[in-house]
Design a protein around this motif. Structure first.
Motif, PDB file in Angstrom:
ATOM      1  N   MET A 200      -0.424  -7.892  65.343  1.00 14.09           N
ATOM      2  CA  MET A 200      -0.328  -7.299  64.010  1.00 14.09           C
ATOM      3  C   MET A 200      -1.376  -7.891  63.078  1.00 14.09           C
ATOM      4  O   MET A 200      -1.950  -8.948  63.338  1.00 14.09           O
ATOM      5  CB  MET A 200       1.069  -7.518  63.423  1.00 14.09           C
ATOM      6  N   TYR A 201      -1.627  -7.166  61.982  1.00 17.97           N
ATOM      7  CA  TYR A 201      -2.548  -7.679  60.980  1.00 17.97           C
ATOM      8  C   TYR A 201      -2.088  -9.050  60.491  1.00 17.97           C
ATOM      9  O   TYR A 201      -0.897  -9.369  60.491  1.00 17.97           O
ATOM     10  CB  TYR A 201      -2.669  -6.703  59.806  1.00 17.97           C
ATOM     11  N   PHE A 202      -3.063  -9.831  60.036  1.00 16.59           N
ATOM     12  CA  PHE A 202      -2.837 -11.254  59.829  1.00 16.59           C
ATOM     13  C   PHE A 202      -1.851 -11.563  58.701  1.00 16.59           C
ATOM     14  O   PHE A 202      -1.335 -12.670  58.622  1.00 16.59           O
ATOM     15  CB  PHE A 202      -4.183 -11.939  59.569  1.00 16.59           C
ATOM     16  N   TYR A 203      -1.578 -10.613  57.814  1.00 14.06           N
ATOM     17  CA  TYR A 203      -0.596 -10.909  56.764  1.00 14.06           C
ATOM     18  C   TYR A 203       0.802 -11.102  57.316  1.00 14.06           C
ATOM     19  O   TYR A 203       1.667 -11.682  56.667  1.00 14.06           O
ATOM     20  CB  TYR A 203      -0.619  -9.867  55.637  1.00 14.06           C
ATOM     21  N   LYS A 204       1.043 -10.620  58.541  1.00 14.87           N
ATOM     22  CA  LYS A 204       2.342 -10.856  59.174  1.00 14.87           C
ATOM     23  C   LYS A 204       2.475 -12.296  59.672  1.00 14.87           C
ATOM     24  O   LYS A 204       3.597 -12.765  59.909  1.00 14.87           O
ATOM     25  CB  LYS A 204       2.533  -9.899  60.351  1.00 14.87           C
ATOM     26  N   TRP A 223       4.159  -9.175  50.583  1.00 15.09           N
ATOM     27  CA  TRP A 223       3.167  -8.125  50.356  1.00 15.09           C
ATOM     28  C   TRP A 223       3.700  -6.743  50.684  1.00 15.09           C
ATOM     29  O   TRP A 223       3.241  -5.730  50.130  1.00 15.09           O
ATOM     30  CB  TRP A 223       1.899  -8.427  51.160  1.00 15.09           C
ATOM     31  N   GLU A 224       4.663  -6.663  51.554  1.00 18.22           N
ATOM     32  CA  GLU A 224       5.238  -5.366  51.905  1.00 18.22           C
ATOM     33  C   GLU A 224       5.996  -4.773  50.726  1.00 18.22           C
ATOM     34  O   GLU A 224       6.049  -3.550  50.559  1.00 18.22           O
ATOM     35  CB  GLU A 224       6.128  -5.535  53.134  1.00 18.22           C
ATOM     36  N   GLU A 225       6.576  -5.623  49.886  1.00 17.40           N
ATOM     37  CA  GLU A 225       7.227  -5.126  48.673  1.00 17.40           C
ATOM     38  C   GLU A 225       6.206  -4.583  47.678  1.00 17.40           C
ATOM     39  O   GLU A 225       6.562  -3.873  46.744  1.00 17.40           O
ATOM     40  CB  GLU A 225       8.065  -6.226  48.033  1.00 17.40           C
ATOM     41  N   LEU A 226       4.926  -4.915  47.900  1.00 19.85           N
ATOM     42  CA  LEU A 226       3.864  -4.442  47.023  1.00 19.85           C
ATOM     43  C   LEU A 226       3.032  -3.336  47.678  1.00 19.85           C
ATOM     44  O   LEU A 226       1.968  -2.991  47.196  1.00 19.85           O
ATOM     45  CB  LEU A 226       2.966  -5.620  46.625  1.00 19.85           C
ATOM     46  N   ASP A 231       5.654  -2.560  59.513  1.00 18.53           N
ATOM     47  CA  ASP A 231       5.142  -2.653  60.878  1.00 18.53           C
ATOM     48  C   ASP A 231       3.620  -2.586  60.804  1.00 18.53           C
ATOM     49  O   ASP A 231       3.052  -1.533  60.505  1.00 18.53           O
ATOM     50  CB  ASP A 231       5.675  -1.522  61.747  1.00 18.53           C
ATOM     51  N   ALA A 232       2.973  -3.698  61.089  1.00 15.98           N
ATOM     52  CA  ALA A 232       1.538  -3.819  60.807  1.00 15.98           C
ATOM     53  C   ALA A 232       0.710  -3.915  62.079  1.00 15.98           C
ATOM     54  O   ALA A 232      -0.161  -4.768  62.215  1.00 15.98           O
ATOM     55  CB  ALA A 232       1.291  -5.039  59.921  1.00 15.98           C
TER      56      ALA A 232
END
Length: 246
Positions: A200-204, A223-226, A231-232
């Motif tokens: 997954m992308y690194f923000y996970k 960040w998902e709330e923003l 699912d990245a």
């Protein structure tokens, strides 16, 4: 990069959370940072790179330092921890809650993964080795209860959080990472322990990991709330990258 929150950190440990709007607004200054990069490069790589860890805009991360990585933090400061005071808790819908020291994590069987690190903003660091304890091993040791469906991660910056489904968390390429690029995980990279979700992308891959909580549903992370995808999967989410799916 990225609340609802089961916060295992004391209230005074974290800095001030920073919104995505401020981060995106500052990206317009990126050209200035790139122009200045030749002058600042040596200083960043010789010890000032940690300053980026405290840059709420992520602007410092636009400079080419740290082996191609860009540093992001959602707070104005993050406390440093080492073997003397680091703790990782595993709790929630489990039969055997546990608290691990850094030494205890290092004593467990270690797994090594070498994959490209891909950020949703576009930068990539190829063939980056991570080593650590498979998340599935920590979950098995805790004894996940029937009805559990997800895992929530909290961090000792006092703000960041992430979530995975239980199935995702049990993948062989998801770990609590203790080493990166064959070195102990540095503070600027989320050390001494960070989550690493290879596909997954690194923000996970939440930095400064302090809590693993088994839950009955997925709760969006910081960040998902923003607006970021829950699912990245690399190449299949956010419409920001055309990298192949891992």
């Amino acid at each position: 990069m990225f609340n609802g929150r089961v916060d295992t950190s004391p209230p005074d440990e974290g800095g001030t959370p920073v919104g995505r709007r401020l981060v995106l607004g500052m990206l317009g200054l990126g050209a200035v940072g790139v122009a200045a990069a030749p002058v600042l490069q040596h200083g960043l790589e010789s010890g000032l790179g940690a300053v980026a860890d405290k840059d709420p805009t992520g602007l410092t991360g636009l400079l080419p330092n740290g082996g191609g990585f860009r540093y992001y933090s959602v707070t104005t400061s993050v406390p440093e921890k080492d073997a003397s005071d680091y703790r990782l808790t595993v709790d929630g819908l489990v039969d055997r809650p546990a608290t691990y020291t850094l030494d205890a994590l290092e004593a467990l069987p270690q797994t090594r993964i070498v994959r490209d690190v891909q950020c949703v903003t576009g930068w990539r660091v190829p063939e980056t080795p991570f080593e650590g304890v498979r998340l599935s091993a920590l979950l098995d040791a805790a004894g996940v209860r029937p009805g559990a469906k997800a895992v929530r991660f909290t961090c000792f910056d006092g703000a960041y959080s992430e979530s995975l489904t239980l199935e995702q968390a049990r993948r062989d390429d998801v770990m609590a990472a203790l080493r990166m690029q064959d070195e102990p995980l540095a503070h600027a990279h989320g050390g001494p322990v960070r989550l690493y979700v290879a596909p997954m992308y690194f923000y996970k891959s939440a930095k400064w990991l302090s809590g693993i909580t088994v839950t009955d549903s997925v709760r969006p992370g910081y960040w998902e709330e923003l607006g970021y995808d829950v699912d990245a999967w690399v190449g299949r989410s956010n419409g920001r990258d055309d990298a192949p799916t891992v």
